[in-house]
Structures are given as structure tokens and as C-alpha cells.
Design an enzyme around this catalytic site. Structure first.
Site, PDB file in Angstrom:
ATOM      1  N   CYS A   1      -0.106  13.776  11.999  1.00  0.00           N
ATOM      2  CA  CYS A   1      -1.057  14.566  11.193  1.00  0.00           C
ATOM      3  C   CYS A   1      -2.363  14.864  11.915  1.00  0.00           C
ATOM      4  CB  CYS A   1      -1.270  13.897   9.844  1.00  0.00           C
ATOM      5  SG  CYS A   1       0.245  13.999   8.846  1.00  0.00           S
TER       6      CYS A   1
ATOM      7  N   LYS B   1      -1.935  17.443   0.842  1.00  0.00           N
ATOM      8  CA  LYS B   1      -0.901  18.182   1.571  1.00  0.00           C
ATOM      9  C   LYS B   1       0.451  17.513   1.411  1.00  0.00           C
ATOM     10  CE  LYS B   1      -2.155  15.877   5.841  1.00  0.00           C
ATOM     11  NZ  LYS B   1      -0.900  15.111   5.930  1.00  0.00           N
TER      12      LYS B   1
ATOM     13  N   ASP C   1      -5.679  11.269   6.455  1.00  0.00           N
ATOM     14  CA  ASP C   1      -4.662  10.364   5.873  1.00  0.00           C
ATOM     15  C   ASP C   1      -4.942   8.863   6.057  1.00  0.00           C
ATOM     16  OD1 ASP C   1      -3.506  12.824   5.445  1.00  0.00           O
ATOM     17  OD2 ASP C   1      -1.672  12.444   6.545  1.00  0.00           O
TER      18      ASP C   1
ATOM     19  N   ASP D   1      -2.181  12.699   2.255  1.00  0.00           N
ATOM     20  CA  ASP D   1      -0.751  12.984   2.176  1.00  0.00           C
ATOM     21  C   ASP D   1      -0.340  12.718   0.722  1.00  0.00           C
ATOM     22  OD1 ASP D   1       1.222  13.824   4.098  1.00  0.00           O
ATOM     23  OD2 ASP D   1       2.186  11.850   3.996  1.00  0.00           O
TER      24      ASP D   1
ATOM     25  N   HIS E   1       6.925   7.592   1.082  1.00  0.00           N
ATOM     26  CA  HIS E   1       5.528   7.182   1.311  1.00  0.00           C
ATOM     27  C   HIS E   1       4.585   8.135   0.591  1.00  0.00           C
ATOM     28  CE1 HIS E   1       6.205  10.347   4.282  1.00  0.00           C
ATOM     29  NE2 HIS E   1       4.892  10.569   4.229  1.00  0.00           N
TER      30      HIS E   1
ATOM     31  N   HIS F   1      10.404  14.114  -2.480  1.00  0.00           N
ATOM     32  CA  HIS F   1      10.031  15.014  -1.379  1.00  0.00           C
ATOM     33  C   HIS F   1      11.138  15.113  -0.328  1.00  0.00           C
ATOM     34  CE1 HIS F   1       7.547  16.565   2.045  1.00  0.00           C
ATOM     35  NE2 HIS F   1       7.175  17.353   1.055  1.00  0.00           N
TER      36      HIS F   1
ATOM     37  N   HIS G   1       2.864  13.361  -1.745  1.00  0.00           N
ATOM     38  CA  HIS G   1       4.232  13.852  -1.936  1.00  0.00           C
ATOM     39  C   HIS G   1       4.770  13.588  -3.340  1.00  0.00           C
ATOM     40  CE1 HIS G   1       4.450  14.491   2.347  1.00  0.00           C
ATOM     41  NE2 HIS G   1       4.407  13.208   2.662  1.00  0.00           N
TER      42      HIS G   1
HETATM   43  C1  VGL Z   1       2.189  11.479   8.470  1.00  0.00           C
HETATM   44  C2  VGL Z   1       4.436  11.268   8.752  1.00  0.00           C
HETATM   45  C3  VGL Z   1       4.666  11.691   7.450  1.00  0.00           C
HETATM   46  C4  VGL Z   1       0.819  11.326   9.069  1.00  0.00           C
HETATM   47  C5  VGL Z   1       2.384  11.907   7.178  1.00  0.00           C
HETATM   48  O1  VGL Z   1      -0.168  11.206   8.313  1.00  0.00           O
HETATM   49  O2  VGL Z   1       0.713  11.338  10.317  1.00  0.00           O
HETATM   50  N1  VGL Z   1       3.207  11.173   9.248  1.00  0.00           N
HETATM   51  N2  VGL Z   1       3.627  11.993   6.666  1.00  0.00           N
HETATM   52 ZN    ZN Z   2       4.017  12.377   4.646  1.00  0.00          ZN
END
Ligand code: VGL
Ligand code: ZN
Length: 199
Positions: free
Chosen positions: A153, A108, A10, A48, A83, A54, A50
Site C-alpha cells: 500500500c 479503500k 494503513d 484498508d 483482514h 471481499h 473490506h
Molecule cells: C495491504 C495487503 C492487503 C497493505 C492491504 O496495507 O499494504 N496489503 N491489503
Molecule cells: Zn487489504
């Protein structure tokens, strides 16, 4: 080593300073991540990804505020600012990350009803992303993780990786944390106890 894969988690604009869910110093890791990319034979990225509505977004819950935790069907879920919405600039990889050698991008969090921190399983801990099968089919026995965020993550990916039988390490200087209510210390201890090598 041919049976080792680097997983960059990410490293996207929304997790870097100026982004919707900025991780402090998130962009500082880019040079070290690029060095790791250049020194691994196999590179996998996670993204990430979404939908705009979401269920992990506080905006989708009446009275919900970012960073509070609610109970959902699969257990506790932290609510986040909107996000990494699919196709937006915030969801794009950091422009200076050298992603050209990546062999696979695992997206994801694309199912509205379920969040996915780990690169291996969604937050119900049972819906697979397919990454385990991909790595095993390719004869990968060891994974090295870096990216954002250490305590979400990256951490959950590392826990699932060891549980799935991979030798697993996390390059801590190539990660940055969100650190919500001590979550970095908690995740660091969980990773160590699970047998993740913290470098
Ligand atoms: C993440 C919160 C929500 C991450 C992703 O990449 O750690 N944290 N979505
Ligand atoms: Zn996320």
C-alpha cells in the site's frame, strides 16, 4: 510547508503483530509516525476497509490459499487472509497512533470485486479514490508517505503520487514491509526509478 501533506498508510491493528495480516515490526513505527504527524501541517490517513466477503480474501476462492496470486479481470491479484473487515477491531487504527490532527481518512478496498493498495487508485489502476482531487483542490503539491506495508500500500501509493504530479517521498524507517518473494526489493527499485525520494 503549507503545500505538503503527510499520508499515513494503513496503520491498523490487523497489520500489526497479533493481527490477521501482521507485518513484522509493524507496531515499531508508531513513535516515528507520531513524530511525523506532529511535524506536518496537513495529515491524511488511509484505512484498508473490506467487506467480509471481499474478493482479495483467499477464503472467498475455492482452493485458494493466502499469499498465492490469481488472475482477475484487472490482472494479477494476491490472495490474503481475511483482514481489515469493516467495523472490526482489526480494521481500527493502532491505539497509540495520534490520529486526532488528521484532516481526512481515505477508506479503500470497500468494493467487493476490486482490491485497492494505492491511496489514489484501486488495483485496476483506473478507479480513483478521490484523493488526487482532494489534494489538488487544497493546493497540496508534495506528499510524504509512511505506514504499512512498504511493498504494497505505501509503494503503490507513492508510484501513483509521482505519476499524478506530486513531489513524493517515503520515510523508509517509518514503514515496514510484508516482503513476499522479494517484493520489497522490487518495489524499492520501482519507487526509485519513478522518482520517489526514499528517505
Ligand atoms: C495491504 C495487503 C492487503 C497493505 C492491504 O496495507 O499494504 N496489503 N491489503
Ligand atoms: Zn487489504
Amino acid at each position: 510547508m503549507a503545500d505538503k501533506a503527510l499520508i499515513v498508510v494503513d496503520l491498523q491493528n490487523d497489520f500489526c503483530p497479533g493481527g490477521a495480516l501482521a507485518v513484522e515490526g509493524g507496531d515499531e513505527i508508531v513513535p516515528l509516525v507520531n513524530h511525523l504527524i506532529s511535524s506536518h501541517d496537513h495529515v491524511v490517513l488511509t484505512q484498508d476497509w473490506h467487506p467480509a466477503d471481499h474478493s482479495s480474501f483467499a477464503s472467498q476462492h475455492e482452493g485458494g490459499a493466502p499469499f498465492e496470486t490469481i488472475d482477475v479481470a484487472y490482472g494479477p491479484q494476491t490472495l490474503w487472509p481475511d483482514h481489515c473487515v469493516q467495523g472490526t477491531d482489526g480494521a481500527a487504527f493502532h491505539a497509540e497512533m495520534d490520529w486526532t490532527r488528521a484532516e481526512l481518512v481515505i477508506r479503500k478496498g470497500f468494493r467487493r470485486e476490486i482490491d485497492s493498495y494505492s491511496a489514489f487508485f484501486e488495483n485496476d489502476h483506473s478507479t480513483p479514490t478521490g484523493l488526487t482531487g482532494y489534494l489538488k483542490d487544497r493546493g497540496i503539491g508534495e506528499v510524504v508517505l509512511c505506514g504499512l506495508a512498504t511493498d504494497f500500500c505505501v509503494g503503490f501509493s507513492a508510484l501513483d503520487a509521482v505519476a499524478s504530479g506530486f513531489r513524493t517521498s517515503v520515510v523508509m524507517p517509518a514503514c515496514r514491509a510484508i516482503d513476499l518473494d522479494g517484493s520489497l526489493d522490487v518495489m524499492t527499485a520501482r519507487m526509485r526509478d519513478a522518482g520517489v525520494h526514499l528517505l
